[in-house]
Design a protein around this motif. Structure first.
Motif, PDB file in Angstrom:
ATOM      1  N   ASP A 134       0.864  -1.182   0.000  1.00 53.99           N
ATOM      2  CA  ASP A 134       0.000   0.000   0.000  1.00 53.99           C
ATOM      3  C   ASP A 134       0.897   1.226   0.000  1.00 53.99           C
ATOM      4  O   ASP A 134       1.599   1.485   0.979  1.00 53.99           O
ATOM      5  CB  ASP A 134      -0.913  -0.015   1.234  1.00 53.99           C
ATOM      6  CG  ASP A 134      -1.886   1.167   1.236  1.00 53.99           C
ATOM      7  OD1 ASP A 134      -1.703   2.088   0.399  1.00 53.99           O
ATOM      8  OD2 ASP A 134      -2.814   1.166   2.069  1.00 53.99           O
ATOM      9  N   ARG A 143     -10.086   1.044   0.959  1.00 51.37           N
ATOM     10  CA  ARG A 143      -9.009   0.647   1.870  1.00 51.37           C
ATOM     11  C   ARG A 143      -8.844  -0.859   1.817  1.00 51.37           C
ATOM     12  O   ARG A 143      -9.828  -1.588   1.932  1.00 51.37           O
ATOM     13  CB  ARG A 143      -9.339   1.092   3.296  1.00 51.37           C
ATOM     14  CG  ARG A 143      -8.142   1.057   4.218  1.00 51.37           C
ATOM     15  CD  ARG A 143      -8.489   1.562   5.578  1.00 51.37           C
ATOM     16  NE  ARG A 143      -9.424   0.650   6.255  1.00 51.37           N
ATOM     17  CZ  ARG A 143      -9.940   0.902   7.447  1.00 51.37           C
ATOM     18  NH1 ARG A 143      -9.655   2.011   8.088  1.00 51.37           N
ATOM     19  NH2 ARG A 143     -10.765   0.040   8.010  1.00 51.37           N
ATOM     20  N   VAL A 147      -2.796  -6.146   3.944  1.00 53.55           N
ATOM     21  CA  VAL A 147      -1.686  -5.405   3.350  1.00 53.55           C
ATOM     22  C   VAL A 147      -0.381  -6.117   3.684  1.00 53.55           C
ATOM     23  O   VAL A 147      -0.117  -6.413   4.850  1.00 53.55           O
ATOM     24  CB  VAL A 147      -1.639  -3.956   3.895  1.00 53.55           C
ATOM     25  CG1 VAL A 147      -0.444  -3.202   3.295  1.00 53.55           C
ATOM     26  CG2 VAL A 147      -2.938  -3.221   3.589  1.00 53.55           C
ATOM     27  N   ASN A 150       3.049  -1.569   4.265  1.00 43.33           N
ATOM     28  CA  ASN A 150       2.725  -0.165   4.034  1.00 43.33           C
ATOM     29  C   ASN A 150       3.996   0.557   3.637  1.00 43.33           C
ATOM     30  O   ASN A 150       5.014   0.458   4.324  1.00 43.33           O
ATOM     31  CB  ASN A 150       2.130   0.468   5.290  1.00 43.33           C
ATOM     32  CG  ASN A 150       0.672   0.077   5.460  1.00 43.33           C
ATOM     33  OD1 ASN A 150      -0.168   0.424   4.638  1.00 43.33           O
ATOM     34  ND2 ASN A 150       0.384  -0.685   6.517  1.00 43.33           N
TER      35      ASN A 150
END
Lengths: 181, 306
Positions: A134, A143, A147, A150
């Motif tokens: 992300d 959203r 993930v 990040n």
């Protein structure tokens, strides 16, 4: 010269995907009714890997589909894409829990297009989103649910994900733009 | 990249390959229960047909509608053409209504080229006289590629009324560019006058023309375009040039049979061949929609068309 920084290697990628596989099973209380749908092109190999990992953990095979979103993009008038892949989803997604898989989420427009494309193919019970990276800078209220990493980036930077299946190696790099430009 | 599709003679091989690859990807959409993608939303496509047509016009309109474009169909027989309006005035008026793409069929060879030069929007030739019919040749090439896996080094025998056939010409240019060998097979009176200058093998004997062919494409006998005296009789034509099971004995065992339609059954093609296991005639029709989706996609996309 543009500079390139490696932010993920093959081991880290494998760990991130294994964690996502566990999280998917945790959140959905098992693999029942799950379908993984990779967004072409880089999301598709990741979806296949997640499916294999889930099978290793849970012992249940999860079907994998591939979704081409070219015809659903909102930038067709400025960028007609020539390299069009074929959508291939082997099961009816109606009433299934669909996990969309992509390598990077950025503005969110690709995911928006993918959700619209999915809805044309059936009516899933729910749609979740798994991404390896992300990098922020969302332009739509989207959203990811899972993930891998990040990765705060500047808009002018470029995140390149290389995958064994497509490029012969697993890595994620940030390329910073040429300072002279 | 091309901005109109008028002729395959002037189309680059890489553009032909791109259109075929795109059409192959789009085919999957035709099998969905919801046959609709939003790509061409808000675009207006007009089909202007000065000649009768079922499959080409419907195929273009369906292709446009599947891509969410709006379509208007103009048949010259019921339009202001009947009041004496010229072709260029007609298309300029359509353009003035802010249409985004014109698909046209006209009995005059070269008319599509003329219109493309007069308009600043993409023009697609859906058949101009005896000149070309590029989307038909593309759908033929797509069908052949699906069955043979390639186009290179195949032998394609195009049989019948070559002289009046824009389909034969477009296929000749397209197939040759993609590496196939093309044969024209037919009576001498129905071969084009300039055939010696074309990159094609010519046969006036059906058996020799079909020998070892990978693909046999029967053409419609275009009686509406014929002057008298080109043929002794339909019966004799059918006996000497009709594609029947016996004629196919000399082809490759996996040879496929094509026809651009509409068919004169029992004249250029026998019933048992048209409906038989080698026939891919209805697949051609399905592929036609996918090919036209690909053509509209590439012509209307990007900044050039904006």
């Amino acid at each position: 010269m543009p500079t390139e920084v490696k932010v993920m290697d093959a081991h880290e990628m494998r760990r991130a995907l294994t964690r996502i596989a566990h999280e998917i099973l945790e959140r959905n209380k098992g693999a029942e009714d799950l379908v993984l749908v990779g967004i072409l092109r880089r999301g598709a190999p990741l979806a296949h890997r997640l499916s294999r990992l889930i099978e290793q953990i849970e012992g249940t095979a999860v079907p994998v589909g591939e979704l081409d979103i070219t015809l659903y993009r909102d930038d067709y008038r400025t960028h007609a894409v020539s390299d069009i892949g074929a959508t291939n989803i082997p099961v009816d997604i109606t009433d299934k829990k669909v996990v969309l898989v992509d390598e990077v989420i950025y503005t969110g427009r690709t995911v928006r297009a993918a959700i619209t494309a999915l809805m044309d193919l059936g009516r899933p019970a729910c749609v979740q989103l798994a991404v390896l990276i992300d990098r922020g800078h969302r332009e739509l209220p989207i959203r990811p649910d899972y993930v891998g990493k990040n990765l705060p980036t500047a808009r002018q930077e470029f995140v390149e994900v290389k995958l064994q299946e497509l490029h012969g190696e697993d890595s994620v790099c940030i390329r910073k733009p040429d300072e002279e430009r | 990249m091309f901005t109109d599709l008028i002729t395959l003679r002037e189309t680059e091989p890489e553009d032909i390959r791109l259109l075929l690859d795109t059409a192959q990807s789009f085919k999957e959409i035709l099998d969905r229960s919801v046959k609709k993608v939003p790509t061409l939303r808000g675009r207006q496509v007009v089909t202007l047909f000065y000649e009768a047509s079922t499959r080409t016009r419907v195929s273009f309109e369906n292709a446009a509608k599947i891509m969410s474009a709006d379509t208007t169909s103009v048949a010259a027989a019921t339009s202001s053409v009947q009041k004496g309006e010229s072709l260029l005035d007609t298309v300029r008026n359509l353009r003035a209504m802010r249409i985004d793409c014109l698909v046209m069929r006209h009995p005059q060879s070269g008319s599509a080229h003329l219109v493309a030069q007069a308009l600043d929007i993409p023009v697609v030739n859906a058949g101009d006289g005896m000149h070309e019919h590029p989307t038909q040749a593309l759908l033929d090439m797509l069908t052949i590629r699906q069955h043979k896996g390639k186009l290179e080094a195949l032998t394609v025998a195009i049989v019948g009324d070559i002289m009046h056939s824009r389909v034969a010409r477009s296929n000749l240019w397209g197939l040759t560019k993609m590496g196939a060998k093309v044969r024209f097979v037919g009576p001498a009176t129905l071969l084009p006058r300039d055939v010696q200058r074309l990159p094609v093998e010519v046969y006036t004997d059906l058996r020799r023309g079909l020998e070892g062919a990978d693909v046999v494409m029967a053409l419609r006998l275009q009686q509406e375009r014929m002057e008298r005296g080109l043929l002794p009789s339909l019966r004799e034509y059918s006996q000497r040039w009709g594609i029947n099971a016996r004629a196919l004995e000399v082809t490759k065992p996996d040879c496929i049979v094509m026809h651009p339609g509409p068919m004169n059954r029992g004249v250029e093609i026998a019933d048992d061949v048209a409906d038989g296991g080698r026939s891919v005639i209805l697949e051609q029709v399905t592929n036609g929609v996918a090919v036209r989706m690909a053509v509209l996609y590439h012509l209307l996309g990007g900044e050039a068309a904006a």
